[in-house]
Design an enzyme around this catalytic site. Sequence first.
Site, PDB file in Angstrom:
ATOM      1  N   ILE A   7     -82.416 -47.200  21.887  1.00  0.00           N
ATOM      2  CA  ILE A   7     -80.958 -47.241  22.044  1.00  0.00           C
ATOM      3  C   ILE A   7     -80.230 -47.353  20.710  1.00  0.00           C
ATOM      4  CG2 ILE A   7     -81.021 -48.182  24.384  1.00  0.00           C
ATOM      5  CD1 ILE A   7     -80.413 -50.945  23.163  1.00  0.00           C
ATOM      6  N   GLY A  10     -81.437 -48.885  13.067  1.00  0.00           N
ATOM      7  CA  GLY A  10     -80.748 -49.304  11.861  1.00  0.00           C
ATOM      8  C   GLY A  10     -81.619 -49.071  10.643  1.00  0.00           C
ATOM      9  N   ALA A  11     -81.227 -49.660   9.531  1.00  0.00           N
ATOM     10  CA  ALA A  11     -81.961 -49.485   8.285  1.00  0.00           C
ATOM     11  C   ALA A  11     -83.295 -50.213   8.292  1.00  0.00           C
ATOM     12  CB  ALA A  11     -81.112 -49.975   7.112  1.00  0.00           C
ATOM     13  N   GLU A  12     -83.392 -51.272   9.120  1.00  0.00           N
ATOM     14  CA  GLU A  12     -84.595 -52.112   9.105  1.00  0.00           C
ATOM     15  C   GLU A  12     -85.442 -52.004  10.366  1.00  0.00           C
ATOM     16  OE1 GLU A  12     -85.659 -54.208   6.695  1.00  0.00           O
ATOM     17  OE2 GLU A  12     -84.011 -53.841   5.299  1.00  0.00           O
ATOM     18  N   ILE A  15     -84.287 -50.450  17.997  1.00  0.00           N
ATOM     19  CA  ILE A  15     -84.036 -51.277  19.173  1.00  0.00           C
ATOM     20  C   ILE A  15     -84.324 -50.450  20.421  1.00  0.00           C
ATOM     21  CG2 ILE A  15     -82.369 -52.713  20.409  1.00  0.00           C
ATOM     22  CD1 ILE A  15     -83.002 -53.733  17.625  1.00  0.00           C
ATOM     23  N   LYS A  28     -87.214 -55.339  19.540  1.00  0.00           N
ATOM     24  CA  LYS A  28     -86.752 -55.046  18.187  1.00  0.00           C
ATOM     25  C   LYS A  28     -87.983 -54.837  17.318  1.00  0.00           C
ATOM     26  CE  LYS A  28     -83.945 -56.741  14.346  1.00  0.00           C
ATOM     27  NZ  LYS A  28     -83.010 -57.780  13.874  1.00  0.00           N
ATOM     28  N   ASP A 129     -75.849 -61.412   7.333  1.00  0.00           N
ATOM     29  CA  ASP A 129     -75.323 -60.056   7.571  1.00  0.00           C
ATOM     30  C   ASP A 129     -74.196 -60.118   8.586  1.00  0.00           C
ATOM     31  OD1 ASP A 129     -75.045 -57.309   7.432  1.00  0.00           O
ATOM     32  OD2 ASP A 129     -76.691 -56.887   8.825  1.00  0.00           O
TER      33      ASP A 129
END
Length: 292
Positions: A7, A10-12, A15, A28, A129
């Site tokens: 869904i 991201g950069a890390e 998900i 995650k 963050d």
Amino acid sequence: MSEKKLIKQGAESRIYIIDHLGQNIIQKERFPKKYRIEQLDKMITKQRMKAELKALSKCHNANIKVPIVYNSDFKTHSIFMEYFPNAITVKDAFNKFNIDNDKIGIERLGNILGHTIGKLHNNGIIHGDLTTSNFLIENYKYSENPNTISELITIDFGLSRFFDSSQNVFISSILEDKAVDLYVLERAFISTHSDLTDIMENVILKAYISEVDNNFGNIKKSNPNLLVDNILQTQLNTNLNDNESDISDDEIIINDKLNKSINYNTNKTASSFIFKKLAEVRLRGRKRTMVG
């Protein structure tokens, strides 16, 4: 585990939603960074997973709403946690309220956001963050009845830090981390919600100040061993010998690039030391001072 559906990426991490025994949960999964040395990448990934798990646990203990963790797997670099099917990000909620010209909803959401960040900091938790994408709200159309929602769901603690009685840290280090947390949010808010910048200074930061100054005593009573308590108590009773900035305690400039300011009469409250440090961080950006 059954089939999973991506869904978000991201950069890390990626998900996924997973149907596990008839229940949807979140996976995650942190993926390897090819540009990093493999051993270094594994070490960083493990550290960030541990930081996220510990931060989520500390939030639960402090009654700060976060996803429940069901399991973790360091081999696949995955954390399995609670899924909120009816939630949207605070970023999307602000945008929807703005489109609808719902000023009550915007102010209510900003107020809750400020209090949530204050609770994190009062409990010695540095998010690392802070953006409006890292907070969820389960029913964004709540401004018609402001009592229907009283808290946000905080997510993505991969860059988090926290302080407790087992750590030996300098007062200035904790202030710095809290100030940088606020600075990151401020810059992200200006970038993402450029037409709502007055909410950052007039609602979110004021709610943060209220939470930090008015409710810190409750944190002290419930957790007398919290290192942050001892540090802030020291701050309130002494003057920090900080010669890094010429900015006075009596005036904090907020959003100077927009030519707007709020003057806070600090009176040596807990938040005043954080905001003094925030003013310094604004002048130099996120870079830490290198003295000594």
